[in-house]
Structure formats: C-alpha cells, structure tokens
Enzyme design. Sequence first.
Site, PDB file in Angstrom:
ATOM      1  CG  HIS A  39       0.622 -65.374 -61.380  1.00  0.00           C
ATOM      2  ND1 HIS A  39       0.362 -66.485 -62.133  1.00  0.00           N
ATOM      3  CD2 HIS A  39       1.442 -65.782 -60.379  1.00  0.00           C
ATOM      4  CE1 HIS A  39       0.987 -67.534 -61.613  1.00  0.00           C
ATOM      5  NE2 HIS A  39       1.647 -67.138 -60.541  1.00  0.00           N
ATOM      6  CB  CYS A  77      -2.070 -71.125 -58.047  1.00  0.00           C
ATOM      7  SG  CYS A  77      -2.201 -72.222 -56.635  1.00  0.00           S
TER       8      CYS A  77
HETATM    9  P1  HMG Z   1      -2.593 -82.933 -46.960  1.00  0.00           P
HETATM   10  O1  HMG Z   1      -3.753 -83.692 -47.534  1.00  0.00           O
HETATM   11  O2  HMG Z   1      -2.855 -82.004 -45.829  1.00  0.00           O
HETATM   12  O3  HMG Z   1      -1.380 -83.912 -46.580  1.00  0.00           O
HETATM   13  O4  HMG Z   1      -1.928 -82.134 -48.151  1.00  0.00           O
HETATM   14  P2  HMG Z   1      -1.259 -85.107 -45.575  1.00  0.00           P
HETATM   15  O5  HMG Z   1       0.116 -85.050 -45.034  1.00  0.00           O
HETATM   16  O6  HMG Z   1      -2.424 -85.152 -44.636  1.00  0.00           O
HETATM   17  O7  HMG Z   1      -1.346 -86.386 -46.553  1.00  0.00           O
HETATM   18  C1  HMG Z   1      -2.542 -86.737 -47.230  1.00  0.00           C
HETATM   19  C2  HMG Z   1      -2.209 -87.582 -48.443  1.00  0.00           C
HETATM   20  O8  HMG Z   1      -1.375 -86.849 -49.333  1.00  0.00           O
HETATM   21  C3  HMG Z   1      -1.453 -88.859 -48.112  1.00  0.00           C
HETATM   22  O9  HMG Z   1      -1.841 -89.832 -49.096  1.00  0.00           O
HETATM   23  C4  HMG Z   1      -0.023 -88.488 -48.367  1.00  0.00           C
HETATM   24  O10 HMG Z   1       0.760 -89.617 -48.707  1.00  0.00           O
HETATM   25  C5  HMG Z   1      -0.159 -87.577 -49.565  1.00  0.00           C
HETATM   26  P3  HMG Z   1      -2.969 -90.931 -48.808  1.00  0.00           P
HETATM   27  O11 HMG Z   1      -2.498 -91.637 -47.568  1.00  0.00           O
HETATM   28  O12 HMG Z   1      -4.257 -90.156 -48.606  1.00  0.00           O
HETATM   29  O13 HMG Z   1      -2.975 -91.741 -50.067  1.00  0.00           O
HETATM   30  N1  HMG Z   1       0.945 -86.594 -49.635  1.00  0.00           N
HETATM   31  C6  HMG Z   1       1.796 -86.487 -50.672  1.00  0.00           C
HETATM   32  N2  HMG Z   1       1.882 -87.159 -51.834  1.00  0.00           N
HETATM   33  C7  HMG Z   1       2.876 -86.798 -52.673  1.00  0.00           C
HETATM   34  N3  HMG Z   1       3.758 -85.803 -52.411  1.00  0.00           N
HETATM   35  C8  HMG Z   1       3.681 -85.104 -51.270  1.00  0.00           C
HETATM   36  C9  HMG Z   1       2.672 -85.460 -50.349  1.00  0.00           C
HETATM   37  N4  HMG Z   1       2.327 -84.977 -49.132  1.00  0.00           N
HETATM   38  C10 HMG Z   1       1.284 -85.673 -48.719  1.00  0.00           C
HETATM   39  N5  HMG Z   1       4.551 -84.129 -51.038  1.00  0.00           N
HETATM   40  C11 HMG Z   1      -0.120 -81.008 -49.259  1.00  0.00           C
HETATM   41  C12 HMG Z   1      -0.837 -81.270 -47.927  1.00  0.00           C
HETATM   42  C13 HMG Z   1       0.823 -79.852 -49.036  1.00  0.00           C
HETATM   43  C14 HMG Z   1       0.655 -82.242 -49.678  1.00  0.00           C
HETATM   44  C15 HMG Z   1      -1.189 -80.682 -50.309  1.00  0.00           C
HETATM   45  O14 HMG Z   1      -1.960 -79.639 -49.830  1.00  0.00           O
HETATM   46  C16 HMG Z   1      -0.585 -80.284 -51.627  1.00  0.00           C
HETATM   47  O15 HMG Z   1      -0.034 -81.130 -52.332  1.00  0.00           O
HETATM   48  N6  HMG Z   1      -0.668 -79.011 -51.975  1.00  0.00           N
HETATM   49  C17 HMG Z   1       0.025 -78.506 -53.169  1.00  0.00           C
HETATM   50  C18 HMG Z   1      -0.739 -77.440 -53.802  1.00  0.00           C
HETATM   51  C19 HMG Z   1       0.053 -76.935 -54.979  1.00  0.00           C
HETATM   52  O16 HMG Z   1       0.889 -77.619 -55.549  1.00  0.00           O
HETATM   53  N7  HMG Z   1      -0.238 -75.687 -55.379  1.00  0.00           N
HETATM   54  C20 HMG Z   1       0.415 -75.087 -56.496  1.00  0.00           C
HETATM   55  C21 HMG Z   1       1.847 -74.735 -56.242  1.00  0.00           C
HETATM   56  S1  HMG Z   1       2.045 -73.248 -55.299  1.00  0.00           S
HETATM   57  C22 HMG Z   1       1.900 -71.983 -56.445  1.00  0.00           C
HETATM   58  O17 HMG Z   1       1.590 -72.205 -57.587  1.00  0.00           O
HETATM   59  C23 HMG Z   1       2.250 -70.590 -56.005  1.00  0.00           C
HETATM   60  C24 HMG Z   1       3.610 -70.109 -56.537  1.00  0.00           C
HETATM   61  O18 HMG Z   1       3.648 -70.140 -57.951  1.00  0.00           O
HETATM   62  C25 HMG Z   1       3.860 -68.667 -56.078  1.00  0.00           C
HETATM   63  C26 HMG Z   1       2.628 -67.806 -56.372  1.00  0.00           C
HETATM   64  O19 HMG Z   1       2.295 -67.537 -57.533  1.00  0.00           O
HETATM   65  O20 HMG Z   1       1.990 -67.451 -55.375  1.00  0.00           O
HETATM   66  C27 HMG Z   1       4.757 -70.967 -55.992  1.00  0.00           C
HETATM   67 MG    MG Z   2       2.781 -68.660 -59.261  1.00  0.00          MG
END
Ligand code: HMG
Ligand code: MG
Length: 302
Positions: free
Chosen positions: A209, A240
């Site tokens: 970034h 992010c």
């Molecule tokens: P959580 O709340 O700990 O998950 O989230 P959970 O397993 O306890 O589930 C809670 C709820 O989330 C449930 O729904 C699940 O069904 C749902 P509810 O019963 O409450 O209605 N759920 C999901 N729904 C859709 N797809 C899924 C999923 N998993 C659970 N896969 C979780 C844990 C990881 C899912 C959450 O923290 C999350 O989605 N985080 C994503 C954050 C993100 O996307 N960040 C940006 C991307 S990373 C980035 O940009 C960095 C990168 O570019 C490199 C860099 O620059 O560093 C790659």
């Molecule tokens: Mg990134």
Amino acid sequence: MNLPPRVKLVEVGPRDGLQNEKQAVPASVKIELVQRLQDAGLKEIEVTSFVSPKWVPQMADNAEVMAGIQRLSGVRYSVLTPNLQGFEAALKAKPDEIVVFGAASEAFSQKNINCSIAQSMERFAPVVQAARAAGIYVRGAMSCALGCPYEGEIAPERVGYLAGLMKGIGVQHIGVADTIGVGSPLKVRRAVEATLRYFDINDVSGHFHDTYGQALANTLAALELGVWQFDTSVAGLGGCPYAKGATGNVASEDVVYLLHGMGIETGIDLDRLVDAGKFISDFLQRKPNSRAATALLNKREG
Ligand code: HMG
Ligand code: MG
C-alpha cells in the site's frame, strides 16, 4: 542487481480497491472493470472475497460478480476465503486460486479476522487442504509485515514465523503485505528475506500500500531481491476497512510504467490499463490515484 526479465502483476483493484469504497459499486461495474483489466493484458485478477457481508458489505455480491465475469483462458481469477464457510461459497464460483489472509501482528489478526494468529491457522488449514484437493491454487497473504496500525513496528522474525506457519499448513505462495503502507526499502528487504527462509523466491510476492509514498521504492527493493510477482491496484484503489489509516495499493499503472522503463516485460498494455483506471475512477467521481495515469491522461488531452 538481480532484476527479473519479466514480472507478473496480480490486479487487486476489484477486491482490495472496491472493498474499501464508501459508496456502493454495482456488480455490473465490477464485472466491467474485470473485463477491462483482462483486456489490458492482466493475467491474474483478484476478483472479490467470500467474507462476512456484515464485516465487509462491499463484497456481498461476490457470487454475482464471479458469475458475471467473462473468463478468458490464460487468466487466473482469485478470491479471498477466510474460513471453510467462505471457501464452500467460493467453490461454487469456481475460482482458480484462493487466498487465506493472516497477519504478522496479533492485534491486527483480531481486528481483521476476529481471531488470534494461532486460531487463524486452525481455520485456514482445512481450507488449504480442501482447496488443494480440488486442484485450486492457494496463496497466503501476510498483513502488517512491515508495520501494524495497532502494534507499530513488526520484527522480521514475526514475518518469518508467520511464513513458516503458512508453509506448514500447505500454502503454496505467500504475499508480503504492507497493509498500511508504512514500510520502506530496508524493511522490505528484511521481511522478504525472513519469508525466503520458508518459501522459494518464485512463490513470494509483494503487496504494498502507498500511504507514505514508498510503494514504488518498496517494489524496486523487492525486485532487486528477485521477487517478480506483485499485487497492484488500478488507479491506486485500495485499503482495508480494519486497518486505520490505510490508503490504496500501489497503482498498477505506476508499476507498469516503472517496469517497462526498466525493460522488464509485463504483457500489459499501459494505455488500456489507464482506460480501465479511468473507467472506475469516473464511476467513483474522482481522478485516478496514479501519477503515470495522470500524466498519460494529460498528454492525451494536450
Ligand atoms: P466471525 O464473526 O468471527 O465469524 O467473523 P463466525 O464464524 O463467528 O460467524 C459469525 C457470522 O458470520 C455468522 O453469521 C456466519 O454465518 C457469518 P450469523 O449467524 O451471525 O448471521 N460468516 C460468514 N458469512 C459469509 N462468509 C463467510 C463467513 N464466515 C462467517 N466466510 C470472519 C470471522 C473471518 C468471517 C470475519 O472476521 C470477516 O469476514 N473478516 C473479513 C475481513 C476482511 O475482509 N478484511 C479485508 C480483507 S484482508 C485485506 O484487505 C488485507 C490484504 O489486502 C493484504 C494486506 O494489505 O494486508 C489481503
Ligand atoms: Mg491490501
């Protein structure tokens, strides 16, 4: 200098870029962006992520976008999958590659994926296993490899530690990510060298970034170590939502200009890439955040 003759860019604008936009971007616009990027010669595109829509509503249309893109043979389409639930949803969309994303910092791991580094490995391991069994390539991302918004400095040993864990669960390729764009070339060198203890140079990429304007210099530092794969984002989109202060990725246009200027091949048509960046920037009602794109667009007008 040990410069590679050819570099592969992984275009992350549709995912890293658009995940961070406040305004809603319709699936049709994302699909057209992917089309324009592949028309410009990008051979790998990170299309979307199968994460919780409560966490990142911008990516809630993941299945629609994956179903809508016109796939070109020879282009790889990747998606982010943080857990088995995400992987199972992604599988239906037939990605060529998935990305599990961990962090070198405990605090960021908690903020971004709601678990510790150790727990993240427990979540990723079955995802990696299932993906590889299905013949899907597995990339890992190491966030905060050059600094953390919550913990500050990150020692290279912690990057090495995470790389070792990723390798241990079967991740095939690893990205050294400067999530908040605080790194500078010496830090890049140390983080990449720590990673190279576990991964071959051909399986390492840079993801920088540009918050502090260091991303091109960081790219060059990695190139000098022989790294030949980089994540970049058209028009410098990106950030992010869980990394306070993070701005866009290094602009694909700027990296292509740098590489072509050094005689390094990318297979990318810079003019068409500028068009793709202009397309999404027009939609977002702003100018492309790329110096090379700005210069080329000005030249066209002049
Ligand atoms: P959580 O709340 O700990 O998950 O989230 P959970 O397993 O306890 O589930 C809670 C709820 O989330 C449930 O729904 C699940 O069904 C749902 P509810 O019963 O409450 O209605 N759920 C999901 N729904 C859709 N797809 C899924 C999923 N998993 C659970 N896969 C979780 C844990 C990881 C899912 C959450 O923290 C999350 O989605 N985080 C994503 C954050 C993100 O996307 N960040 C940006 C991307 S990373 C980035 O940009 C960095 C990168 O570019 C490199 C860099 O620059 O560093 C790659
Ligand atoms: Mg990134």
